[in-house]
Design an enzyme around this catalytic site. Sequence first.
Site, PDB file in Angstrom:
ATOM      1  N   THR A  79      -7.038  34.267 -23.157  1.00  0.00           N
ATOM      2  CA  THR A  79      -6.926  32.971 -23.809  1.00  0.00           C
ATOM      3  C   THR A  79      -5.493  32.749 -24.266  1.00  0.00           C
ATOM      4  O   THR A  79      -4.765  33.706 -24.564  1.00  0.00           O
ATOM      5  CB  THR A  79      -7.863  32.859 -25.028  1.00  0.00           C
ATOM      6  OG1 THR A  79      -7.394  33.720 -26.072  1.00  0.00           O
ATOM      7  CG2 THR A  79      -9.291  33.232 -24.661  1.00  0.00           C
ATOM      8  N   VAL A 108      -8.439  37.912 -26.369  1.00  0.00           N
ATOM      9  CA  VAL A 108      -8.471  36.656 -27.113  1.00  0.00           C
ATOM     10  C   VAL A 108      -7.374  36.612 -28.166  1.00  0.00           C
ATOM     11  O   VAL A 108      -7.044  37.622 -28.786  1.00  0.00           O
ATOM     12  CB  VAL A 108      -9.841  36.411 -27.787  1.00  0.00           C
ATOM     13  CG1 VAL A 108     -10.937  36.331 -26.764  1.00  0.00           C
ATOM     14  CG2 VAL A 108     -10.156  37.497 -28.813  1.00  0.00           C
ATOM     15  N   ASP A 109      -6.827  35.423 -28.332  1.00  0.00           N
ATOM     16  CA  ASP A 109      -5.884  35.180 -29.411  1.00  0.00           C
ATOM     17  C   ASP A 109      -6.684  35.023 -30.695  1.00  0.00           C
ATOM     18  O   ASP A 109      -7.890  34.775 -30.660  1.00  0.00           O
ATOM     19  CB  ASP A 109      -5.083  33.909 -29.091  1.00  0.00           C
ATOM     20  CG  ASP A 109      -3.910  33.730 -30.039  1.00  0.00           C
ATOM     21  OD1 ASP A 109      -3.512  34.721 -30.667  1.00  0.00           O
ATOM     22  OD2 ASP A 109      -3.406  32.604 -30.151  1.00  0.00           O
ATOM     23  N   LYS A 110      -6.029  35.154 -31.832  1.00  0.00           N
ATOM     24  CA  LYS A 110      -6.730  35.018 -33.111  1.00  0.00           C
ATOM     25  C   LYS A 110      -6.689  33.588 -33.636  1.00  0.00           C
ATOM     26  O   LYS A 110      -7.721  32.942 -33.827  1.00  0.00           O
ATOM     27  CB  LYS A 110      -6.123  35.969 -34.152  1.00  0.00           C
ATOM     28  CG  LYS A 110      -6.766  35.854 -35.539  1.00  0.00           C
ATOM     29  CD  LYS A 110      -6.039  36.700 -36.550  1.00  0.00           C
ATOM     30  CE  LYS A 110      -4.700  36.122 -36.956  1.00  0.00           C
ATOM     31  NZ  LYS A 110      -4.802  34.868 -37.741  1.00  0.00           N
TER      32      LYS A 110
END
Length: 801
Positions: free
Chosen positions: A544, A304-306
């Site tokens: 993502t 996942v991206d932040k």
Amino acid sequence: MIPKKNTEEFHTDPAKGLNQNQVETHRKEYGYNEVLSKTANPIFLFLRKFWGLTAWMLELIILLSWFLHKHSDAYIVLGLLLFNTIIGFIQEHNAANAVEALKKKLQINVKLLRDGVWKTLAARELVPGDIVRIRIGDFVPADVKIIEGEIKIDQSALTGESLEVGKKPEDITYSGSIVTKGEATALVTLTGTHTNYGKTIELVKTAKPKSHIQKIISKVVKWLLLIIGVLLSIALIVSFLRGINLLEILPLMLVLLLGAIPVALTAMFTVCMALGSKALVKEGVLITRLNAPDDAASMDILCVDKTGTLTLNKLSVARVQAAKDHTEDEVLLYGALASEEANHDSIDLAFINSAKQKNILNDTYVRKAFIPFDPQNRKTEATIKKENDEFKVMKGSFKVIAQVCSLDAKSTADWDEKVNGFGKEGYRTLAVAKADMSDKAFFIGIVALHDPPRPDSKNLINELKTLGVSVKMLTGDAIPIAIEIAKAVDIGEAIIKAAELKTTDKGNVVELLEKNNGVAEVYPKDKYDIVKAFQVKGHIVGMTGDGVNDAPALKQAEVGIAVSNATDVAKGAASVVLTQEGLSNILSPIKVGRMMFERINTWILNKIARTILKTCFVVIAFLILGKYVISASAMLIMIFMTDFVKISLSTDNVKWSEKPAKWNINGVAKMGVVIGLIMTIEAFGLLYIGLDYFNLNADNKALSTFCFEVLLFFALFSIFVVREKKHFWSSAPSKTLLFLLIADMILGVLFSTFGLLGFKAIPLIQTLVAFIYAAVSSFIINDLIKFMLFKKWPLETAEKK
């Protein structure tokens, strides 16, 4: 049509765009910016249903029955063929409509200027004369003329050119190109069917899950044909030795073979996935491939991206630290001047809004040029003129700006300490600089931006963990910020730098990724490499992303997830598109996918068990009695009745597994064979009752009707049994499944009692005996055996590839 090329010809105000009256006038003249796709002729689609394996076998049975003067059988099979064709055509038509609805929801959006306000609208709303903003990651929505800015585009889909093409002011850019670098303001010159290529590039390409389905089907067929082939071969040899006319029994053999081939499994996959995709739309999740939920069901790692995924992506200025001889206002002012409001970028808006609040941004500053953010150089730059003074401003990563300003080692260390201090507080820090026209840059200061975690992120991460999905955070931010956010959302504090992966032995990279919770300071290329590394180890990976540079990783991942603010290129590469902010909706395709998996597993298990029952019962009875106890038409009617009900398993109430789904066809097949053989033994008990107590041996037509009931009731009750891994009463079937099961039982009773569709009527008492016997055997004996089999063979281990 001769295209207009200038704002004057369209009467467009470059500073305000078109007004609403102009838009309506232009739309009447040019229409919407769309090219309506051609639809296939429905008559051709209907006739195509008579072509294929199932249709050929039914048509062969019709011809054989007619040739053997079994006209009633021929009419019955013809009716079933027409019924199957009509139902299939309706389902395909509904599926096509569902896909079109998804395409409309995934339409390309565009930023445009109207009435002096920048808006985001669907690309089909564009009219010639509109002022649009295009930037890295966008599809060019129409033929446009660049007014301001410079871009590079990929137009390989249109011209076949593999190299990027640069576009500057006055250049024309064609509809369907992809912006790969830079950003620009442009004038729309041609739309819809009037564009040079006559068609806007489609964003959504729905991929049919052929390869995956065929792999599953081939394993099921291998098991079925192995058993059925042996049994039918024995029956044919014995028939030949007994002097039975093979033409007489050929229709029945064809029916048994037809029943062994899981021709409805593809339909089950499609219906199951279409219903799942439709349900996901209500959850704010759009599917660009029908088999995406199936992939999501098996996903065991989610990268996942932040920013904007785990965090709100609503940045605000939290702290400002000015360099010596400069003020905080200067830091904010120069940062705002190095920003572009039209892009709606959260970082740019944070600087602009903060400067506006302090009334330090005014019209005396005129921007002459703007170089947008590039992931490779990590900064934005603008050339500004104020009265007779001209200078450059820039903002970006501290390391980049420090290098541009040639800060000495001590100053760099001091500022780096402040940046790390802000990072430990969860702030994202950008540096601001000013340069004269000779490119001598001066460090102005740093700005700490706050992007707090989303309120639902922590619960989301914990729920993903309970579903057996390991979450890895990948971010371009520095280690301190990454650790702070990862700790806040319960991902974990074990974060490493992307640089460590490059210095680690190739064979140990995955182990390093597996034991850590995330990677900081990653570039887009790193994301792709990380996904590939996990896949080599056998993981099913979700990824993502939102930008054009994320597209390779999104495409490579089994579950590419484009978040709500993703670019069109990212959405085009992804298999799942979230329409709401954050990542919480990703739980939906995982759960829906795992429920679909359970339903399809149930279908396969029931199919194998029923096929063993039908074939073993008919063949063994023939070997014992010397005759076939059921007619081809009766068997065919029973197959259609039960297959139609089994497709409704796609609506059944099931509980998703807390572990990633793993196909284990060999395990399912073994279980199906055991259950099928148990039902065969029980069915012979009923056959004994029919022959000994009801004296059916003297009447072959009555025997055929009775055996039809035996096979029908065992097949229908077996669905109640195998749909639940625990005891059958542990969960209730869906209303649709229950209704169709009851309807099938009632139809079976009516056919047998009143002698419909060529059946010979038998007394109701015989039907009741068959019904009660099958029910008791299924709900008591078979349910207990199934319960023990699931404990012995839990089917949770994936078979080796």
